[in-house]
Design a protein around this motif. Structure first.
Motif, PDB file in Angstrom:
ATOM      1  N   LEU A 119      37.748  63.514 -41.379  1.00  0.00           N
ATOM      2  CA  LEU A 119      39.021  63.685 -40.680  1.00  0.00           C
ATOM      3  C   LEU A 119      39.686  65.007 -41.043  1.00  0.00           C
ATOM      4  N   ILE A 120      39.462  65.504 -42.258  1.00  0.00           N
ATOM      5  CA  ILE A 120      39.985  66.815 -42.632  1.00  0.00           C
ATOM      6  C   ILE A 120      39.342  67.899 -41.774  1.00  0.00           C
ATOM      7  N   ASN A 122      37.641  67.432 -38.878  1.00  0.00           N
ATOM      8  CA  ASN A 122      37.687  67.173 -37.432  1.00  0.00           C
ATOM      9  C   ASN A 122      38.897  66.312 -37.116  1.00  0.00           C
ATOM     10  N   ALA A 123      40.007  66.968 -36.911  1.00  0.00           N
ATOM     11  CA  ALA A 123      41.255  66.241 -36.629  1.00  0.00           C
ATOM     12  C   ALA A 123      41.574  66.302 -35.136  1.00  0.00           C
ATOM     13  N   SER A 125      42.717  65.417 -31.471  1.00  0.00           N
ATOM     14  CA  SER A 125      43.885  64.622 -31.075  1.00  0.00           C
ATOM     15  C   SER A 125      43.487  63.236 -30.595  1.00  0.00           C
ATOM     16  N   THR A 127      41.031  61.448 -31.683  1.00  0.00           N
ATOM     17  CA  THR A 127      40.745  60.645 -32.873  1.00  0.00           C
ATOM     18  C   THR A 127      42.039  60.189 -33.531  1.00  0.00           C
ATOM     19  N   VAL A 128      42.997  61.093 -33.619  1.00  0.00           N
ATOM     20  CA  VAL A 128      44.305  60.746 -34.199  1.00  0.00           C
ATOM     21  C   VAL A 128      44.961  59.646 -33.380  1.00  0.00           C
ATOM     22  N   LEU A 142      43.792  58.705 -42.577  1.00  0.00           N
ATOM     23  CA  LEU A 142      44.301  59.808 -41.756  1.00  0.00           C
ATOM     24  C   LEU A 142      45.434  60.539 -42.476  1.00  0.00           C
ATOM     25  N   ALA A 145      43.939  62.725 -45.133  1.00  0.00           N
ATOM     26  CA  ALA A 145      43.312  63.899 -44.526  1.00  0.00           C
ATOM     27  C   ALA A 145      44.358  64.947 -44.163  1.00  0.00           C
ATOM     28  N   GLY A 146      45.543  64.496 -43.766  1.00  0.00           N
ATOM     29  CA  GLY A 146      46.607  65.433 -43.414  1.00  0.00           C
ATOM     30  C   GLY A 146      47.122  66.228 -44.601  1.00  0.00           C
ATOM     31  N   HIS A 162      46.133  72.251 -39.513  1.00  0.00           N
ATOM     32  CA  HIS A 162      45.560  72.409 -38.172  1.00  0.00           C
ATOM     33  C   HIS A 162      46.584  72.931 -37.162  1.00  0.00           C
ATOM     34  N   SER A 219      35.644  70.539 -47.310  1.00  0.00           N
ATOM     35  CA  SER A 219      36.939  69.864 -47.299  1.00  0.00           C
ATOM     36  C   SER A 219      37.506  69.779 -48.707  1.00  0.00           C
TER      37      SER A 219
END
Length: 223
Positions: A119-120, A122-123, A125, A127-128, A142, A145-146, A162, A219
């Protein structure tokens, strides 16, 4: 008047009738009762005269009914908003989001940190949105990862890796898996190099740092 005489050898006139009871009369009657071609034995020879194609003239012909409109719950409706191009089945779009959730949940069962790392890096939108609306049980991953960041160049300020101007918050970070070839360089406000590290141990990025550059580390998790 004297009876008409029939001359020997003369042929009877074609207009002469057939005497009832004669063999010829019997044959004629039998022929008139024989069913024509295509008539089942024992059936009324005249039964086919009014036969139709088999359709009941009084039957009501029903028009094809349209397929029922799909129904979605509130989170699904919100996930689909602005994601369904014209002419696309919304169920197909929803299935993509649900499959993404299934993949993340399966990966978490094997290695929770691998999900955070993915998730770090490949964030996306979609997926979010899928996590927030279709599988909220993945929200802690999530959020973690942020707070991390992938390879690249970042200013030091707030956690927004991002955004259009990527930045990270000050803190202590560690590279996931300590990958071979990993390097991270930390620079001060005047451009001076504070230090370069290989990711084999946690790296502290202070508030006095201006930017960081990470390469082949994939990551970074904030501790």
């Amino acid at each position: 008047m004297p009876p008409s005489e029939v001359k020997p050898g003369a042929t009877p006139s074609s207009s002469a009738g057939t005497a009832p009871g004669s063999p010829a009369a019997s044959e004629s009657a039998a022929a008139s009762q024989e069913p024509g071609p295509g008539t089942a034995p024992g059936a009324d020879p005249g039964a086919n005269s009014g036969a139709s194609s088999g359709a009941d003239p009084g039957a009501v012909v029903q028009s094809p009914q349209p397929a029922p409109e799909p129904t979605f719950d509130a989170p699904q409706e919100q996930f689909l908003a602005d994601k369904v191009p014209e002419g696309t089945d919304p169920n197909a779009v929803l299935q993509v989001g649900q499959e993404r959730c299934d993949q993340l949940i399966s990966a978490k069962a094997m290695d929770p940190e691998s999900v955070i790392s993915e998730l770090i890096m490949n964030a996306a939108s979609d997926t979010v949105d899928a996590i927030g609306l279709l599988c909220p049980e993945m929200q802690p991953e999530l959020d973690a990862a942020g707070r991390g960041f992938p390879d690249g160049t970042f200013s030091v300020g707030q956690a927004a890796p991002h955004s259009e101007k990527p930045s990270i918050a000050p803190g202590t970070y560690r590279a996931y898996g300590a990958p071979e070839g990993c390097t991270i360089s930390v620079y001060g406000g005047n451009g001076n190099l504070i230090g370069t590290y290989d990711g084999s141990s946690p790296v502290e990025i202070t508030a006095g740092s201006a930017r960081v550059e990470s390469d082949q580390c994939y990551s970074w998790f904030r501790s």
